[in-house]
Structure formats: C-alpha cells, structure tokens
Design a protein around this motif. Sequence first.
Motif, PDB file in Angstrom:
ATOM      1  N   LYS A   1      -5.386  -7.290  15.062  1.00 16.29           N
ATOM      2  CA  LYS A   1      -5.841  -7.388  16.446  1.00 16.29           C
ATOM      3  C   LYS A   1      -7.158  -6.662  16.689  1.00 16.29           C
ATOM      4  O   LYS A   1      -7.852  -6.928  17.665  1.00 16.29           O
ATOM      5  N   GLY A   2      -7.517  -5.747  15.785  1.00 18.63           N
ATOM      6  CA  GLY A   2      -8.721  -4.964  16.000  1.00 18.63           C
ATOM      7  C   GLY A   2      -8.438  -3.736  16.848  1.00 18.63           C
ATOM      8  O   GLY A   2      -7.396  -3.617  17.489  1.00 18.63           O
ATOM      9  N   VAL A   3      -9.378  -2.796  16.849  1.00 19.98           N
ATOM     10  CA  VAL A   3      -9.227  -1.575  17.640  1.00 19.98           C
ATOM     11  C   VAL A   3     -10.403  -1.464  18.594  1.00 19.98           C
ATOM     12  O   VAL A   3     -11.482  -1.983  18.340  1.00 19.98           O
ATOM     13  N   LYS A   4     -10.167  -0.783  19.710  1.00 20.58           N
ATOM     14  CA  LYS A   4     -11.216  -0.558  20.694  1.00 20.58           C
ATOM     15  C   LYS A   4     -11.258   0.917  21.057  1.00 20.58           C
ATOM     16  O   LYS A   4     -10.242   1.618  21.012  1.00 20.58           O
ATOM     17  N   GLY A   5     -12.453   1.372  21.429  1.00 24.81           N
ATOM     18  CA  GLY A   5     -12.588   2.759  21.834  1.00 24.81           C
ATOM     19  C   GLY A   5     -12.020   2.996  23.223  1.00 24.81           C
ATOM     20  O   GLY A   5     -11.745   2.065  23.982  1.00 24.81           O
ATOM     21  N   GLU A   6     -11.820   4.273  23.561  1.00 26.39           N
ATOM     22  CA  GLU A   6     -11.361   4.631  24.897  1.00 26.39           C
ATOM     23  C   GLU A   6     -12.407   4.232  25.931  1.00 26.39           C
ATOM     24  O   GLU A   6     -13.609   4.333  25.687  1.00 26.39           O
ATOM     25  N   THR A   7     -11.962   3.824  27.097  1.00 27.64           N
ATOM     26  CA  THR A   7     -12.887   3.456  28.159  1.00 27.64           C
ATOM     27  C   THR A   7     -13.138   4.637  29.079  1.00 27.64           C
ATOM     28  O   THR A   7     -12.408   5.633  29.065  1.00 27.64           O
ATOM     29  N   GLY A   8     -14.175   4.505  29.897  1.00 25.23           N
ATOM     30  CA  GLY A   8     -14.469   5.529  30.890  1.00 25.23           C
ATOM     31  C   GLY A   8     -15.260   6.699  30.337  1.00 25.23           C
ATOM     32  O   GLY A   8     -15.586   6.776  29.154  1.00 25.23           O
ATOM     33  N   VAL A   9     -15.557   7.652  31.239  1.00 29.77           N
ATOM     34  CA  VAL A   9     -16.357   8.827  30.882  1.00 29.77           C
ATOM     35  C   VAL A   9     -15.622   9.683  29.862  1.00 29.77           C
ATOM     36  O   VAL A   9     -16.220  10.206  28.916  1.00 29.77           O
ATOM     37  N   ARG A  10     -14.298   9.830  30.049  1.00 28.33           N
ATOM     38  CA  ARG A  10     -13.524  10.653  29.120  1.00 28.33           C
ATOM     39  C   ARG A  10     -13.582  10.072  27.702  1.00 28.33           C
ATOM     40  O   ARG A  10     -13.698  10.817  26.723  1.00 28.33           O
ATOM     41  N   GLY A  11     -13.497   8.745  27.604  1.00 27.58           N
ATOM     42  CA  GLY A  11     -13.567   8.115  26.291  1.00 27.58           C
ATOM     43  C   GLY A  11     -14.902   8.358  25.614  1.00 27.58           C
ATOM     44  O   GLY A  11     -14.961   8.658  24.413  1.00 27.58           O
ATOM     45  N   TYR A  12     -15.984   8.247  26.377  1.00 28.90           N
ATOM     46  CA  TYR A  12     -17.314   8.468  25.793  1.00 28.90           C
ATOM     47  C   TYR A  12     -17.500   9.935  25.408  1.00 28.90           C
ATOM     48  O   TYR A  12     -18.096  10.244  24.365  1.00 28.90           O
ATOM     49  N   TYR A  13     -16.966  10.822  26.232  1.00 27.75           N
ATOM     50  CA  TYR A  13     -17.035  12.256  25.908  1.00 27.75           C
ATOM     51  C   TYR A  13     -16.310  12.546  24.594  1.00 27.75           C
ATOM     52  O   TYR A  13     -16.805  13.307  23.753  1.00 27.75           O
ATOM     53  N   ASN A  14     -15.130  11.942  24.411  1.00 22.60           N
ATOM     54  CA  ASN A  14     -14.384  12.142  23.163  1.00 22.60           C
ATOM     55  C   ASN A  14     -15.134  11.587  21.955  1.00 22.60           C
ATOM     56  O   ASN A  14     -15.081  12.149  20.861  1.00 22.60           O
ATOM     57  N   ASP A  15     -15.836  10.468  22.155  1.00 21.50           N
ATOM     58  CA  ASP A  15     -16.659   9.908  21.071  1.00 21.50           C
ATOM     59  C   ASP A  15     -17.731  10.899  20.637  1.00 21.50           C
ATOM     60  O   ASP A  15     -17.924  11.147  19.437  1.00 21.50           O
ATOM     61  N   ILE A  16     -18.451  11.447  21.611  1.00 23.34           N
ATOM     62  CA  ILE A  16     -19.540  12.387  21.304  1.00 23.34           C
ATOM     63  C   ILE A  16     -18.985  13.656  20.655  1.00 23.34           C
ATOM     64  O   ILE A  16     -19.551  14.181  19.684  1.00 23.34           O
TER      65      ILE A  16
END
Length: 507
Positions: free
Chosen positions: A214-229
């Motif tokens: 099915k594939g994977v997707k990153g978290e959405t929203g500001v919190r998701g982007y913060y966790n990426d960084i």
Amino acid sequence: KKKMTTIQKVWSVSVLLFINLLNYMDRYAVAGVLPVLGDKKRNGFGANIDDTEGGLLQTSFIISFMLFSPIFGYLGDRCTRKYIMAIGIFLWSAFVLAGSFSLNYYMLLACRCFVGIGEASYATVAPTIIADLFTTKKRLRILALFYMAIPIGSALGFGVSALVSDTVHDLFRVNDSWRWAFRVTPGLGLLAVLLILTIKEPARGQSDDPRNKKGVKGETGVRGYYNDIKYLMKNKTFILTTCGYAALTFSVGALAQWAPTLVYRMSKLICVWEGCKPYSNFDASVGFGVVTVIAGLVGTISGSELSKFLSRWTQKSDCIVCAIGLLVGTPFLYFALVTGVYNLYAAWILVFVGELIVCLTWAPVGAILLYVVVPERRSTAGAIQILIIHLFGDAASPFIIGAISDRLFSILQKDYDNVDYSYAIGMQYSLYATVLICAAGGGFFLWSTLTVEKDKEAVEKHVKIVNTQNDIEDHQSLNSDVQPKTEYPTNDDYYCNETDRLLSNQS
C-alpha cells in the motif's frame, strides 16, 4: 498496488532522465551566453552587465529553487508525486520562455528566479520515485544513469545556448540573439509535462520491503513536519554527506557559471602575447561542454561501478568513493587554473582529469540519502538537502566569484594597462576559492564513513517494524467480524518513537 512490470519501470526512468536533462540544460543556458549578455550592444538592455550581475542571474534562480524545495518535499511525502512534477515543469517552462522577452536586466532576473520554483518540484521528488522502483542493489546503477544528466545536460546548456545565439546573430544579424537560446527548452518542457502523466507511480517504500503493497506516507500537519526535521537533524550521515555535497555544489556551480568565461578571457590574453586567433564565445562554451560531457559520463559510470566493487568488502563504499572524488580531483582543478594563463592545451587536459575524478561522486552521493533515511521521509530529506546544499553552495558561489572577480579587476587595473590581463587574472584568482571548498567537502565525506553503517542499519530495522505492524493490522481487519480488534499504537506515533529510539541508541 499491483507490481510494476519491467517495461513500466524502464519507461518511468526514461521520462525522468529526459526531464533531468532539460533541467540542467536550462540551468546552465545562461553560462553559455554570458559574454553576449554582458555587452550592452548585444543584450538589448542598453547597459552592460558586469560579473557581479551575471553571477546574480544564477544565484537568484538557486535561491528560489532552494526556498521552495522544502514545500515540494513535504507534498512529495504525502501527495501523488507525478502531478506535483507536472505542475512544476509547466511553471518552469513558462518562465523560461517569459525570460526571453525581458525588456531589461531586472525582468530577466525575476524570470530566472521564478524558474527555480518550477525546478524545485521535480528535483525533490524524482529521486524518491527511482528509490521506490528499484532495490538497493539495482538502485545505484539506475541513479548513475539518472545523474549522467548533470554533465550531459550542463554541457548541452553551454553548447546549445551559445550555438543558437551565435547562429541567429550570424544568419539574421540579430544583436540580442541570446533570447533565442532561451526559447529552445520551453517546448520540450511542455512535452515533458505530457510524458510525466503517462508514468505509473510506485508505492512509497515498495522496494525496501516486498510486504509493502500500500505504500507509506509521512505524518501530516505542522507536528508531522517538525518530527521529520527532528529525525533528520539526528541523522549524522545525512548531516555530514549534506555538508560534503554543499561543498561540491559550491565548486561545481561556480565553475559551471564562470569556466567558459575564464577560457574565453584566457585565450584573448594568450593570443595577445603569441599573436594567434583567440577563442570565440562559442568555441569556449562548446569546448568546455565537450570536456564536461566526456568526463562526466566516464566519471559518473566509473563512480557507480567503483562503489559496487568496494561494497563487496564494506558498506561504506559510497562514502569512500565520494571522499576519493573530491580529495583526489581537487589538485587537478587547482593546477588547471594555474596553467591556464600559460598553456590552454595543458589546462584542458587537467580540467578533463579533474572533472572525471570529481564526477565519481554523483551516483554515490544520491544513493546515500536513499538508504540512511526512512521511506516516508525521503522527499522531505531530499528537499532539506537541496535547501542546504544550494544555500551554502551554488546559490552564493556564482555571485561571490563574480564579485571577487570585479574587485580584483579594479585593483589590477591600477597596476596594469592591459584590460584583458586584468579581466583574465581577476577571474583566475577568484576561482581558487572553489578549490579550497572542494577539498573541505572531501573531508566531510571521509568523516561520514564513521557513521553510515549504523544509520543504514537503523533504517532497515524501521522498515521491518513498519511492515510487521501493517501485517498485524491487515490480519485484524480480515478477522474483525469474528473477534474484537486489539488496540495498537497509531502508526505515526509508533514508527516515529521506534525510529527515534534506534537513532538515540546509535548515538
């Protein structure tokens, strides 16, 4: 999603390679016509453009390119990637064409700035599609093919823009013939938009684990982007290789912008002393383009094969090859600059050898990010890497080198009456900065050999955890009609915490 066929994979890579060629062809089209743009009799603006302003044309493009890359990286981890690329390619083609109708320098500068927005959409997303199409063993060779577009596209940018400009000027007596050089790629860009819509997009992370359907997707929203960084800032190999890549980009960006101009000025200076015919702008651009194509092709393929050969004994092979490319290639580039004022033939040979060795890095440096960063964060990682390497690399280097050259020219003019000498030596001395930065980049890649194995292992463990959890959830959904569903942690929180734990253990 159904498994993609070999024909679908080959078609996807072919389309991405074609677009990457256009990308670099357009990026360095300006370098092929800089002498024409600098002459007020030829540029149609009624005013000369000095080296500082010429360097700013490339810098403005890179600034917008790097600033918008994080936005497209965020979207690339969460949306359909081929649509993102199609929109970006259309924008980039439209502004390249608009730039050819500029009435003054500042209109051209603004158009080049907007071109960077379109290119950001493609550069952040395309490598992640290749990563999802092929396993790690096959990926390096495909990336070598993909990154061959850098030397080929750059050389085509120098050569085609200079050829079109000189041909239009000679045949039709059009002074501002540089405009026609900017009208070559937009039509091909529109074709690329149609082609990109025909490819089949693979599931994210599909190649990392065959269970990932099915594939994977990153978290959405500001919190998701913060966790990426936050995740990327803890990834030592990502940080170190990005620093090395930034140094490489600084040097390559400055040399790509100013090397044809340096050759042109050096030939004029030498021919004043020896009484020979100097190179034309076309000769200098095409000559540098031919050297770049041959050295780039041989170097990129050799870097891929050398890394695969070394991988039999060590997982550090990509980092080792990158370090060799910069540390060994740098002395050849230095002596090429030194000898250029005396003997252009010797300088051409040294440039060829130096470029060939430096180009060993292109495929390995692209591959490193794809196995030290988890699949659902690769587009964001690629975007952040683009931001950093251009912010500290070729966003600044063409402008810095141009400004240093102008300053040295004004100083040399006080001591020497020969204008050609002051122009040539000023540019030569300013380009010595690229040699020092390139050597520093080699040091960062050497440092990354101490961390790459642990970061790669952390990604492999994370992928197994993700797909094991997905298998459990799929099994639960199939049996939900006969037994109550057990509560598990959400994917986003579970995966992020588990990956952070692995990275903290590594530290």
